[in-house]
Design a protein around this motif. Sequence first.
Motif, mmCIF file in Angstrom:
data_model
loop_
_atom_site.group_PDB
_atom_site.id
_atom_site.type_symbol
_atom_site.label_atom_id
_atom_site.label_comp_id
_atom_site.label_asym_id
_atom_site.label_seq_id
_atom_site.Cartn_x
_atom_site.Cartn_y
_atom_site.Cartn_z
ATOM 1 N N LEU A 86 -3.464 39.846 -24.116
ATOM 2 C CA LEU A 86 -3.277 40.977 -24.458
ATOM 3 C C LEU A 86 -3.027 42.323 -23.579
ATOM 4 O O LEU A 86 -3.632 42.129 -22.490
ATOM 5 C CB LEU A 86 -4.197 41.321 -25.657
ATOM 6 C CG LEU A 86 -4.156 40.671 -26.822
ATOM 7 C CD1 LEU A 86 -5.650 40.403 -27.703
ATOM 8 C CD2 LEU A 86 -3.414 41.379 -27.613
ATOM 9 N N LYS A 87 -2.400 43.235 -23.654
ATOM 10 C CA LYS A 87 -2.008 44.442 -23.012
ATOM 11 C C LYS A 87 -2.618 45.621 -23.673
ATOM 12 O O LYS A 87 -2.703 45.654 -24.761
ATOM 13 C CB LYS A 87 -0.628 44.471 -22.618
ATOM 14 C CG LYS A 87 -0.129 43.129 -22.061
ATOM 15 C CD LYS A 87 1.560 43.353 -21.788
ATOM 16 C CE LYS A 87 2.075 41.900 -21.405
ATOM 17 N NZ LYS A 87 1.466 41.428 -20.069
ATOM 18 N N PRO A 88 -2.796 46.702 -22.888
ATOM 19 C CA PRO A 88 -3.334 47.851 -23.625
ATOM 20 C C PRO A 88 -2.188 48.557 -24.477
ATOM 21 O O PRO A 88 -2.588 49.022 -25.437
ATOM 22 C CB PRO A 88 -3.412 49.086 -22.439
ATOM 23 C CG PRO A 88 -3.675 47.956 -21.395
ATOM 24 C CD PRO A 88 -2.831 46.874 -21.528
ATOM 25 N N GLU A 89 -0.914 48.177 -24.329
ATOM 26 C CA GLU A 89 0.080 48.591 -25.218
ATOM 27 C C GLU A 89 0.060 47.717 -26.639
ATOM 28 O O GLU A 89 0.934 48.119 -27.508
ATOM 29 C CB GLU A 89 1.440 48.466 -24.579
ATOM 30 C CG GLU A 89 1.929 47.038 -23.988
ATOM 31 C CD GLU A 89 1.521 47.210 -22.420
ATOM 32 O OE1 GLU A 89 0.667 47.847 -22.180
ATOM 33 O OE2 GLU A 89 2.580 46.662 -21.781
ATOM 34 N N ASP A 90 -0.710 46.793 -26.809
ATOM 35 C CA ASP A 90 -0.792 46.150 -27.852
ATOM 36 C C ASP A 90 -1.888 46.810 -28.970
ATOM 37 O O ASP A 90 -1.862 46.208 -30.115
ATOM 38 C CB ASP A 90 -1.390 44.447 -27.666
ATOM 39 C CG ASP A 90 -0.239 43.644 -26.838
ATOM 40 O OD1 ASP A 90 -0.685 43.081 -25.951
ATOM 41 O OD2 ASP A 90 0.904 43.736 -27.113
ATOM 42 N N THR A 91 -2.281 47.510 -28.568
ATOM 43 C CA THR A 91 -3.484 48.278 -29.176
ATOM 44 C C THR A 91 -2.792 48.954 -30.473
ATOM 45 O O THR A 91 -1.687 49.567 -30.386
ATOM 46 C CB THR A 91 -4.017 49.479 -28.380
ATOM 47 O OG1 THR A 91 -4.612 48.974 -27.326
ATOM 48 C CG2 THR A 91 -5.053 50.309 -29.106
ATOM 49 N N GLY A 92 -3.357 48.940 -31.640
ATOM 50 C CA GLY A 92 -2.995 49.455 -32.796
ATOM 51 C C GLY A 92 -3.743 48.747 -34.221
ATOM 52 O O GLY A 92 -4.322 48.034 -33.907
ATOM 53 N N MET A 93 -3.310 49.369 -35.189
ATOM 54 C CA MET A 93 -3.814 48.739 -36.504
ATOM 55 C C MET A 93 -2.597 47.733 -36.863
ATOM 56 O O MET A 93 -1.463 47.859 -36.785
ATOM 57 C CB MET A 93 -3.741 49.664 -37.719
ATOM 58 C CG MET A 93 -4.245 49.360 -38.858
ATOM 59 S SD MET A 93 -6.234 48.743 -38.677
ATOM 60 C CE MET A 93 -6.692 50.456 -38.973
ATOM 61 N N TYR A 94 -3.264 46.444 -36.962
ATOM 62 C CA TYR A 94 -2.205 45.408 -37.597
ATOM 63 C C TYR A 94 -2.457 45.032 -38.892
ATOM 64 O O TYR A 94 -3.328 44.980 -39.495
ATOM 65 C CB TYR A 94 -2.698 44.131 -36.578
ATOM 66 C CG TYR A 94 -2.115 44.206 -35.155
ATOM 67 C CD1 TYR A 94 -2.709 44.957 -34.386
ATOM 68 C CD2 TYR A 94 -1.123 43.210 -34.724
ATOM 69 C CE1 TYR A 94 -2.331 45.049 -33.057
ATOM 70 C CE2 TYR A 94 -0.873 43.316 -33.433
ATOM 71 C CZ TYR A 94 -1.523 44.191 -32.560
ATOM 72 O OH TYR A 94 -0.797 44.161 -31.383
ATOM 73 N N TYR A 95 -1.081 45.043 -39.518
ATOM 74 C CA TYR A 95 -1.025 44.689 -41.025
ATOM 75 C C TYR A 95 -0.291 43.321 -41.099
ATOM 76 O O TYR A 95 0.635 42.941 -40.438
ATOM 77 C CB TYR A 95 -0.220 45.765 -41.610
ATOM 78 C CG TYR A 95 -0.935 47.189 -41.528
ATOM 79 C CD1 TYR A 95 -0.678 48.148 -40.299
ATOM 80 C CD2 TYR A 95 -1.660 47.522 -42.455
ATOM 81 C CE1 TYR A 95 -0.931 49.280 -40.130
ATOM 82 C CE2 TYR A 95 -2.330 49.078 -42.218
ATOM 83 C CZ TYR A 95 -1.867 49.607 -41.246
ATOM 84 O OH TYR A 95 -2.521 51.068 -40.943
ATOM 85 N N CYS A 96 -0.453 42.743 -42.105
ATOM 86 C CA CYS A 96 0.241 41.662 -42.501
ATOM 87 C C CYS A 96 0.858 41.892 -43.916
ATOM 88 O O CYS A 96 0.338 42.855 -44.753
ATOM 89 C CB CYS A 96 -0.350 40.067 -42.914
ATOM 90 S SG CYS A 96 -1.721 40.090 -43.947
ATOM 91 N N ALA A 97 2.117 41.376 -44.254
ATOM 92 C CA ALA A 97 2.838 41.848 -45.405
ATOM 93 C C ALA A 97 3.711 40.678 -45.996
ATOM 94 O O ALA A 97 4.049 39.901 -45.159
ATOM 95 C CB ALA A 97 3.868 42.840 -44.959
#
Length: 127
Positions: A86-97
Amino acid sequence: QVQLMESGGGSVQPGESLRLSCVVSEYFYTTNCVGWFRQASGKDREGVAGIYTGGTTTYYADSVKGRFTITQDAAKSTVYLLMNDLKPEDTGMYYCAASPLQCRSYSWYTENEYNSWGQGTQVSVSS
């Protein structure tokens, strides 16, 4: 209406791994494609990976190829996203759809293809 529930997010350091889970109701009856999306602060939501629930075809954004793996366990009605290195740019809210449409290489990353969304799970990568 398909219900989705994500879990597995957390705070990690660069280079570490996380596995996200997405439990999908009505898995066999109305879902043909499940996608993982993420949204960083101040940015648009983007497709990360997708999987055709009726087979083994998978799709990935260029930014995560070779690091992320999407899999499914039909017996558990669950889709996983294993995230390595994992990298800092992978930071975020992750959603499945979930989508009733079959995944396509030219559309799996398009939000409009999906009609059911989970609430999201936060992933933070920092040192």
